[in-house]
Structures are given as structure tokens and as C-alpha cells.
Design a protein around this motif. Structure first.
Motif, PDB file in Angstrom:
ATOM      1  N   GLU A  44       0.889  -1.157  -0.039  1.00  0.00           N
ATOM      2  CA  GLU A  44       0.021  -0.069  -0.049  1.00  0.00           C
ATOM      3  C   GLU A  44       0.865   1.355   0.050  1.00  0.00           C
ATOM      4  OE1 GLU A  44      -0.380  -2.432   1.935  1.00  0.00           O
ATOM      5  OE2 GLU A  44      -2.249  -3.331   1.257  1.00  0.00           O
ATOM      6  N   ASP A  45       1.707   1.303   0.727  1.00  0.00           N
ATOM      7  CA  ASP A  45       2.944   2.308   0.898  1.00  0.00           C
ATOM      8  C   ASP A  45       3.484   2.632  -0.467  1.00  0.00           C
ATOM      9  OD1 ASP A  45       2.135   3.028   3.383  1.00  0.00           O
ATOM     10  OD2 ASP A  45       3.773   1.934   4.334  1.00  0.00           O
ATOM     11  N   THR A  46       3.834   1.432  -0.895  1.00  0.00           N
ATOM     12  CA  THR A  46       4.738   1.506  -2.077  1.00  0.00           C
ATOM     13  C   THR A  46       3.882   2.227  -3.423  1.00  0.00           C
ATOM     14  OG1 THR A  46       6.119  -0.148  -1.582  1.00  0.00           O
ATOM     15  CG2 THR A  46       6.258   0.323  -3.958  1.00  0.00           C
ATOM     16  N   GLU A  47       2.598   1.683  -3.540  1.00  0.00           N
ATOM     17  CA  GLU A  47       1.775   2.090  -4.466  1.00  0.00           C
ATOM     18  C   GLU A  47       1.367   3.671  -4.311  1.00  0.00           C
ATOM     19  OE1 GLU A  47      -2.513   0.824  -6.711  1.00  0.00           O
ATOM     20  OE2 GLU A  47      -2.011  -0.176  -4.715  1.00  0.00           O
ATOM     21  N   ALA A  48       1.157   4.030  -3.181  1.00  0.00           N
ATOM     22  CA  ALA A  48       1.082   5.325  -2.738  1.00  0.00           C
ATOM     23  C   ALA A  48       2.265   6.402  -3.306  1.00  0.00           C
ATOM     24  CB  ALA A  48       0.784   5.438  -1.121  1.00  0.00           C
ATOM     25  N   ARG A  50       3.843  -1.447 -25.108  1.00  0.00           N
ATOM     26  CA  ARG A  50       4.168  -2.748 -25.306  1.00  0.00           C
ATOM     27  C   ARG A  50       4.299  -3.511 -24.265  1.00  0.00           C
ATOM     28  NH1 ARG A  50       5.560  -3.482 -30.354  1.00  0.00           N
ATOM     29  NH2 ARG A  50       6.488  -1.826 -31.862  1.00  0.00           N
ATOM     30  N   LYS A  51       4.721  -3.125 -23.009  1.00  0.00           N
ATOM     31  CA  LYS A  51       4.377  -3.804 -21.731  1.00  0.00           C
ATOM     32  C   LYS A  51       3.094  -4.353 -21.391  1.00  0.00           C
ATOM     33  CE  LYS A  51       6.143  -5.512 -18.003  1.00  0.00           C
ATOM     34  NZ  LYS A  51       7.337  -6.458 -17.969  1.00  0.00           N
ATOM     35  N   MET A  52       2.116  -3.424 -21.686  1.00  0.00           N
ATOM     36  CA  MET A  52       0.725  -4.156 -21.528  1.00  0.00           C
ATOM     37  C   MET A  52       0.446  -5.177 -22.357  1.00  0.00           C
ATOM     38  SD  MET A  52      -1.647  -3.637 -18.973  1.00  0.00           S
ATOM     39  CE  MET A  52      -2.741  -4.850 -18.993  1.00  0.00           C
ATOM     40  N   LEU A  60       3.623   0.127 -13.780  1.00  0.00           N
ATOM     41  CA  LEU A  60       2.965  -0.801 -14.468  1.00  0.00           C
ATOM     42  C   LEU A  60       3.402  -2.293 -13.939  1.00  0.00           C
ATOM     43  CD1 LEU A  60       0.614  -0.710 -16.498  1.00  0.00           C
ATOM     44  CD2 LEU A  60       2.147  -1.078 -18.271  1.00  0.00           C
ATOM     45  N   ASP A  61       4.876  -2.245 -14.316  1.00  0.00           N
ATOM     46  CA  ASP A  61       5.646  -3.568 -14.034  1.00  0.00           C
ATOM     47  C   ASP A  61       5.642  -4.149 -12.693  1.00  0.00           C
ATOM     48  OD1 ASP A  61       7.725  -5.534 -15.039  1.00  0.00           O
ATOM     49  OD2 ASP A  61       9.169  -4.673 -13.657  1.00  0.00           O
ATOM     50  N   TRP A  62       5.562  -3.027 -11.869  1.00  0.00           N
ATOM     51  CA  TRP A  62       5.435  -3.349 -10.349  1.00  0.00           C
ATOM     52  C   TRP A  62       4.362  -3.913  -9.857  1.00  0.00           C
ATOM     53  CZ3 TRP A  62       2.437  -1.479  -6.301  1.00  0.00           C
ATOM     54  CH2 TRP A  62       2.514  -1.871  -4.982  1.00  0.00           C
ATOM     55  N   GLY A  93      -0.825  -8.791  -9.817  1.00  0.00           N
ATOM     56  CA  GLY A  93      -1.697  -9.687 -10.703  1.00  0.00           C
ATOM     57  C   GLY A  93      -2.255  -9.069 -11.787  1.00  0.00           C
ATOM     58  N   TYR A  94      -2.947  -9.796 -12.947  1.00  0.00           N
ATOM     59  CA  TYR A  94      -3.431  -9.138 -14.222  1.00  0.00           C
ATOM     60  C   TYR A  94      -4.565  -8.201 -13.952  1.00  0.00           C
ATOM     61  CZ  TYR A  94      -6.121  -9.188 -18.810  1.00  0.00           C
ATOM     62  OH  TYR A  94      -6.495  -8.737 -19.840  1.00  0.00           O
ATOM     63  N   LYS A  95      -5.610  -8.531 -13.161  1.00  0.00           N
ATOM     64  CA  LYS A  95      -6.651  -7.782 -12.939  1.00  0.00           C
ATOM     65  C   LYS A  95      -6.302  -6.318 -12.370  1.00  0.00           C
ATOM     66  CE  LYS A  95     -10.305 -11.288 -12.427  1.00  0.00           C
ATOM     67  NZ  LYS A  95     -11.559 -11.869 -11.391  1.00  0.00           N
ATOM     68  N   LYS A  96      -5.551  -6.382 -11.565  1.00  0.00           N
ATOM     69  CA  LYS A  96      -5.118  -5.090 -11.011  1.00  0.00           C
ATOM     70  C   LYS A  96      -4.082  -4.153 -11.935  1.00  0.00           C
ATOM     71  CE  LYS A  96      -3.382  -2.402  -7.273  1.00  0.00           C
ATOM     72  NZ  LYS A  96      -4.289  -1.552  -6.395  1.00  0.00           N
ATOM     73  N   VAL A  97      -3.351  -4.877 -12.630  1.00  0.00           N
ATOM     74  CA  VAL A  97      -2.456  -4.088 -13.459  1.00  0.00           C
ATOM     75  C   VAL A  97      -3.296  -3.408 -14.760  1.00  0.00           C
ATOM     76  CG1 VAL A  97      -1.822  -5.889 -15.322  1.00  0.00           C
ATOM     77  CG2 VAL A  97      -0.346  -4.041 -14.920  1.00  0.00           C
ATOM     78  N   LYS A  98      -4.460  -4.279 -15.031  1.00  0.00           N
ATOM     79  CA  LYS A  98      -5.348  -3.726 -16.130  1.00  0.00           C
ATOM     80  C   LYS A  98      -6.072  -2.496 -15.630  1.00  0.00           C
ATOM     81  CE  LYS A  98      -8.565  -5.523 -19.668  1.00  0.00           C
ATOM     82  NZ  LYS A  98      -9.125  -4.228 -19.679  1.00  0.00           N
ATOM     83  N   ARG A  99      -6.492  -2.428 -14.246  1.00  0.00           N
ATOM     84  CA  ARG A  99      -7.146  -1.067 -13.618  1.00  0.00           C
ATOM     85  C   ARG A  99      -6.214  -0.160 -13.562  1.00  0.00           C
ATOM     86  NH1 ARG A  99      -9.258  -4.920  -9.992  1.00  0.00           N
ATOM     87  NH2 ARG A  99      -7.931  -4.374  -8.465  1.00  0.00           N
ATOM     88  N   VAL A 100      -4.944  -0.291 -13.292  1.00  0.00           N
ATOM     89  CA  VAL A 100      -4.063   0.743 -13.368  1.00  0.00           C
ATOM     90  C   VAL A 100      -3.596   1.233 -14.484  1.00  0.00           C
ATOM     91  CG1 VAL A 100      -1.514   1.081 -12.683  1.00  0.00           C
ATOM     92  CG2 VAL A 100      -2.793  -0.300 -11.019  1.00  0.00           C
ATOM     93  N   PHE A 101      -3.458   0.349 -15.851  1.00  0.00           N
ATOM     94  CA  PHE A 101      -3.475   0.781 -17.032  1.00  0.00           C
ATOM     95  C   PHE A 101      -4.331   1.771 -17.370  1.00  0.00           C
ATOM     96  CE2 PHE A 101      -4.038   0.156 -21.501  1.00  0.00           C
ATOM     97  CZ  PHE A 101      -2.792   0.546 -22.311  1.00  0.00           C
TER      98      PHE A 101
END
Length: 567
Positions: A425-429, A482-484, A451-453, A459-467
Motif C-alpha cells: 500500500e505504501d509503495t503504491e501510494a 508494449r509492456k501491457m 505498471l511493471d511493479w 496480478g493481471y486484474k490489478k494491472v489492467k485497472r492501473v493501466f
């Protein structure tokens, strides 16, 4: 027949109206390769029939080609130098003399060419008179060129040394020297002294005097000349740090005059310690006389050089370390230590396991250079390496002092440290905070890292929301998309619908400047199980409309290869 056919083809090319330099170079290279091949074959089979007729005709042709090429492209120095190298390789002394003469007539503004010609006259032709004549001509064009004076000075000393050896050999053979005229002034280097005095009036700066003095030291009959140069150096440039630096380092060379036949290891260490202490005594006097940043820098550089020298004596190494750290501290106390040297000081302290002192020095560096991102980065790296509790506080302090522009390394270091230390949580903030704190151009890199972190930790669902959320704020990089796309491909249920979305987003940003992106999109439609090959025509049409300049031609050629199965 093969040689004749190849030579004829090359000859036709250089008889065109529109001549090309490449054709001459290819022809010359072919003839040189042919010469080398003939030479090797003759050596292998021991056959020397018609050697002069065959080799000389080829050599004559190569010289002729070089003359035509240099006549046409006079400004190409590399072409002239290639001709010079060829003449030297095949010992064409008469031809080389002509080449130097023509080259210097066209390029008199290049001192290096004059020096090369004079060196050849002196060392190969053994003609000091011709070398002297060339140097004098060169000095008319370049009356204030230090390098020319240095080499002329060296040449005269070499000539004097050569004459001294000749005279000595004649005397040992008890020959009559009546017919040989050996001037005592030339033998003692008076010509070199005249050159130095003339140069000293025109060329200012310590570097020239030091360079000339270094040349004079190579000859054992120049003690008086060395003394004169040294006195001039000390008189004219008494306040220059380089003068003091030279005088101090000179103490290393003034070793013990005692016999070294029965010297023990301990005696050698003791003698080296005394020499270095004499050097430091001169440096101490220097920093009192000329208390400037450059002077302290010379002192520290000397200490670091001595410390980095290999020695088997732990006692000597320890003394060098203590001396170096002491000089660093004195310079810091004088507020004259440059920013770059703080890094070396801290590194030296860490290598010596003086962690507490390293932390204090890093803190002092950030206080003195509070706007320097490099100093804050150095301090943070020290704290992270020592696993200090003050890392977060230091990061916050750094962000307050350093301007937003150029802080990317700082934020990258912060999030990397947080990934291994803080909660998710702290890292994401912290990632989200970095996107607003950095400049738009720098935030691009942070988006890629975020995005990479997220994919690695959420996981996939989380990275899709962030993207999706990151896509709301420009700018982006092509690697971000390209990463996504790569993440989507790694999923077991890879959906073409999602890939189309990512490609379309990427093309909106980079479609006009990147032809490979369009090709990858087409390949995806062709290779994916859920792809629609019928879409390729419309993608191709859009690419042709959107791409700019030469990219259209590049895209068409690659698309053709793709259709034929070669891409």
C-alpha cells in the motif's frame, strides 16, 4: 584473366565523367590486396621471377591512383594519410617526400601533419636539417602552437644527443675530428634553449613549461636547461596550482642517492614514506600560499593516486589512507571541496568501514550543496546501504530541496527501496505520488515502473485497472503500451479484444511515427486464434494515411515481405 577482368572493371569506373571517391578507394584497395597476395605467394614458393617488373608496375599504378584521388579531393586528409602509410609500408622514400610536400602545401593549417613530416625526416631519413627546416616553416603558419614547439624542442635535443654519441665513438676509436665540426653549443643543447626562450615569450601557461621540462628530463646533458625552465616556471607562475603540483610531485623523483644494492623491503618502504611526506610538505605550503579550490583538488588527487597504488606494506597503505582522509577533512573545513570529490570521500570511507563518518560527510555534502540531486542521491545510497531508519525522512527532505526537474533518479531510488522495505500500500501510494511530483517527460518512466511493479505484485486484474487509470494522463512511451500488450499475451486466456484496445491506444499516440507498430498489429490479427485477417486491409489503409515521410515507404516494403512470408 580474373585479375585482368577485375582491374578492367575498376578502371572503367574511374574513367567516368562523374568521379566518385569510393571507386578510387576500392581500386586502390584491390591493388594493395593484390600486392600482398603476390608477396605471400612469392615467400611461400620462393619464386622471384620478374619481381621488379610485376611489383613495380602495381606500385606505380597505386601511386598514380592516389595522386589522382588526392588531386580531386584535396580536402580529405584521411586520403593523404593513406598514401603516406602506403609509401611507408613499401619503403617508397622518394615518393613519400613528394607526398608530404604536396600535402603540407594544401593543409598547412594542421600542425600534426607538419610534425609527422618532420619526424619522418629526422627518424627515417636521418636528416635533422630537413626536420629543422620543416619545423621552422610550420612555426610561420602556427607561431603559437605549443605542440609544434615541444616537438621542435625534442628534435633539437635528439640531434644534440646523436652528435654527442658520434663524437664519443670517434674519440674512443682515436680518430682525428678535424674534418668533423662538432659545435659545443649544439652538443650542450643550446639550440633547444633558444627554441624554449622564443616559445616562452609567445605561449602562456604552466602546461607548456611542464611539458618542455618533461622532455628535457629525458636527456642526461640538460641539467642547466632544466634549471632555467624550472626557475622560469617558479617566477612567472608562482600562484598557479599546477606549478605547485609539479614541484610537489618532483619530490617523488628526488630519491635517495645511496646504493640500492643491499636495500631491504623495510628500507624501501621507509624511503617511499619519506618521499611522500616531502611531497605533502610542499602541498601543505602550497595550500597556505594559494588557498583555492583547484589547489586543494591537486593535493587530494595526489593523495588518491598514492593510495590507489598497489603495495605489499600494510603500514604504508594505512599511512596513505590516513593522509588522504586528513586532506579531505581539511579541504571540507576550508569549504573548498568540490561536489564531485565528496563522492570519492564517502566511497573511501565506506571501503574503510568508517560508516558513521561516511554518514556525517554525506549529510554535510547535502547541506553545502542542498540543490544538488547527485549529493542527495549519494546520501540516500549510503543510508540505504547501512539500513538506516532515517531513509524516509531523508527522502522527504531531498524532495523539498531539489526542484521537480531532474528528480527522476531520486524517485526511482525511492520506489526501489520502498519495494523491498515498505508495504504494498505504501509503495503504491509512493508510485502515485511520483507521477505528480516529476515533470511530464520524467513521469513516463515512472508509469512504466508502476505498471511493471503492479503486475508483479497485484496480478493481471490489478494491472489492467492501473493501466486504464494511467491512460487518462499523457504523455506515454511506446514501451508503456508494449509492456501491457506483453502482459496480455502472457495470460492463458489472451483475448484479441483487449490486444486491439491496447494497439489502438498506442496507435493514437505513435501511429504517425512508428511503422513497426502497425506491422505488429497486422501480425497479431493474422496469428491470434481470435484474430480477424479481414481487418488487415483497413489497418493497412489507415497506416498509409497516418504515417509520415519515408516511413510510408518503409512500411510498404515490410508489409510486402510479410505477405510473401519473409518477415
Amino acid at each position: 584473366r580474373a585479375v585482368l577482368r577485375k582491374a578492367s572493371a575498376l578502371e572503367y569506373k574511374i574513367q567516368r565523367r562523374a568521379l566518385r571517391k569510393e571507386d578510387f578507394i576500392n581500386y586502390i584497395q584491390y591493388e594493395i590486396n593484390l600486392l600482398e597476395l603476390i608477396k605471400k605467394r612469392r615467400a611461400r614458393i620462393g619464386y622471384s621471377f620478374k619481381k621488379d617488373e610485376i611489383e613495380n608496375s602495381i606500385l606505380h599504378r597505386v601511386h598514380s591512383l592516389f595522386n589522382r584521388a588526392t588531386g580531386k579531393w584535396k580536402e580529405d586528409v584521411q586520403l593523404w594519410l593513406s598514401h603516406v602509410a602506403f609509401c611507408k609500408q613499401w619503403n617508397a622514400k622518394h615518393q613519400l617526400s613528394k607526398v608530404f610536400s604536396s600535402m603540407l602545401a594544401i593543409h598547412p593549417n594542421k600542425p600534426a601533419l607538419w610534425i609527422m613530416a618532420a619526424k619522418w625526416e629526422m627518424e627515417t631519413q636521418l636528416s635533422s636539417e630537413s626536420a629543422r627546416h620543416l619545423f621552422l616553416r610550420a612555426l610561420r603558419f602556427h607561431p603559437e602552437c605549443p605542440k609544434l614547439y615541444q616537438e621542435y624542442f625534442r628534435m633539437e635535443l635528439m640531434h644534440a644527443e646523436k652528435q654527442r654519441k658520434e663524437k664519443k665513438e670517434f674519440e674512443q676509436a682515436k680518430m682525428d675530428l678535424g674534418e668533423f665540426n662538432y659545435s659545443e653549443e649544439i652538443l650542450n643543447g643550446e639550440m633547444a634553449r633558444i627554441i624554449y626562450r622564443d616559445a616562452a615569450q609567445k605561449i602562456k601557461g604552466v602546461e607548456f613549461h611542464v611539458a618542455v621540462l618533461s622532455i628535457a628530463k629525458l636527456f642526461d646533458f640538460t641539467q642547466d636547461l632544466q634549471k632555467e625552465i624550472l626557475e622560469s616556471l617558479q617566477t612567472k607562475y608562482a600562484d598557479d596550482p599546477l606549478t605547485w603540483d609539479y614541484m610537489a610531485r618532483r619530490e617523488l623523483e628526488l630519491g635517495s642517492l645511496q646504493s640500492t644494492e643491499h636495500t631491504t623491503k623495510q628500507m624501501k618502504v621507509s624511503e617511499m614514506t619519506q618521499r611522500e611526506e616531502r611531497c605533502c610538505a610542499v602541498f601543505e605550503e602550497a595550500v597556505r600560499a594559494v588557498p583555492t579550490e583547484d589547489m586543494w583538488k591537486c593535493y587530494i588527487t595526489f593523495c588518491l593516486e598514492r593510495y590507489n597504488r598497489k603495495t605489499n606494506s600494510e603500514e604504508l597503505k594505512q599511512k596513505r589512507l590516513e593522509r588522504t582522509l586528513s586532506v579531505f577533512h581539511k579541504t571540507h573545513e576550508s569549504s573548498l571541496l568540490p561536489e564531485a570529490l565528496y563522492k570519492q570521500w564517502v566511497q573511501l570511507l565506506l571501503e574503510s568501514n568508517l560508516f558513521e563518518t561516511a554518514t556525517e560527510v554525506a549529510e554535510a555534502a547535502t547541506k553545502r550543496f542542498s540543490l544538488s540531486m547527485e549529493m542527495w542521491q549519494m546520501r540516500l545510497q549510503v543510508l540505504i546501504q547501512l539500513k538506516s531508519d532515517a531513509v524516509t525522512q531523508c527522502f522527504e527532505e531531498a524532495v523539498k530541496h531539489v526542484k521537480s526537474k531532474g528528480t527522476l533518479p531520486l524517485w526511482s531510488l525511492w520506489v526501489e527501496w520502498s519495494e523491498g522495505t515498505n508495504s504494498k500500500e505504501d509503495t503504491e501510494a509512493l508510485y502515485r505520488r511520483s507521477l505528480h511530483a516529476t515533470t511530464p517527460a520524467e513521469s513516463v518512466t515512472m508509469k512504466e515502473k508502476y505498471l511493471d511493479w503492479t503486475y508483479r505484485n497485484g496480478g493481471y486484474k490489478k494491472v489492467k485497472r492501473v493501466f486504464t487509470s494511467l491512460c487518462e494522463n499523457r504523455p506515454f512511451s511506446l514501451d508503456f503500451f508494449r509492456k501491457m500488450i506483453q502482459i496480455e499475451k502472457e495470460q492463458e486466456s489472451c483475448k484479441m479484444l483487449h490486444l486491439r484496445e491496447y494497439y489502438e491506444r498506442a496507435l493514437r499516440e505513435f501511429g504517425s511515427t512508428n511503422s513497426d507498430l502497425w506491422l505488429d498489429y497486422i501480425k497479431e490479427e493474422l496469428s491470434h486464434p481470435q484474430g480477424k485477417p479481414e481487418n488487415c486491409g483497413s489497418i493497412h489503409w489507415r497506416a498509409m494515411k497516418m504515417l509520415q515521410g519515408d516511413l510510408v515507404e518503409d512500411f510498404v516494403s515490410k508489409y510486402t515481405l510479410l505477405q510473401t512470408g519473409h518477415l
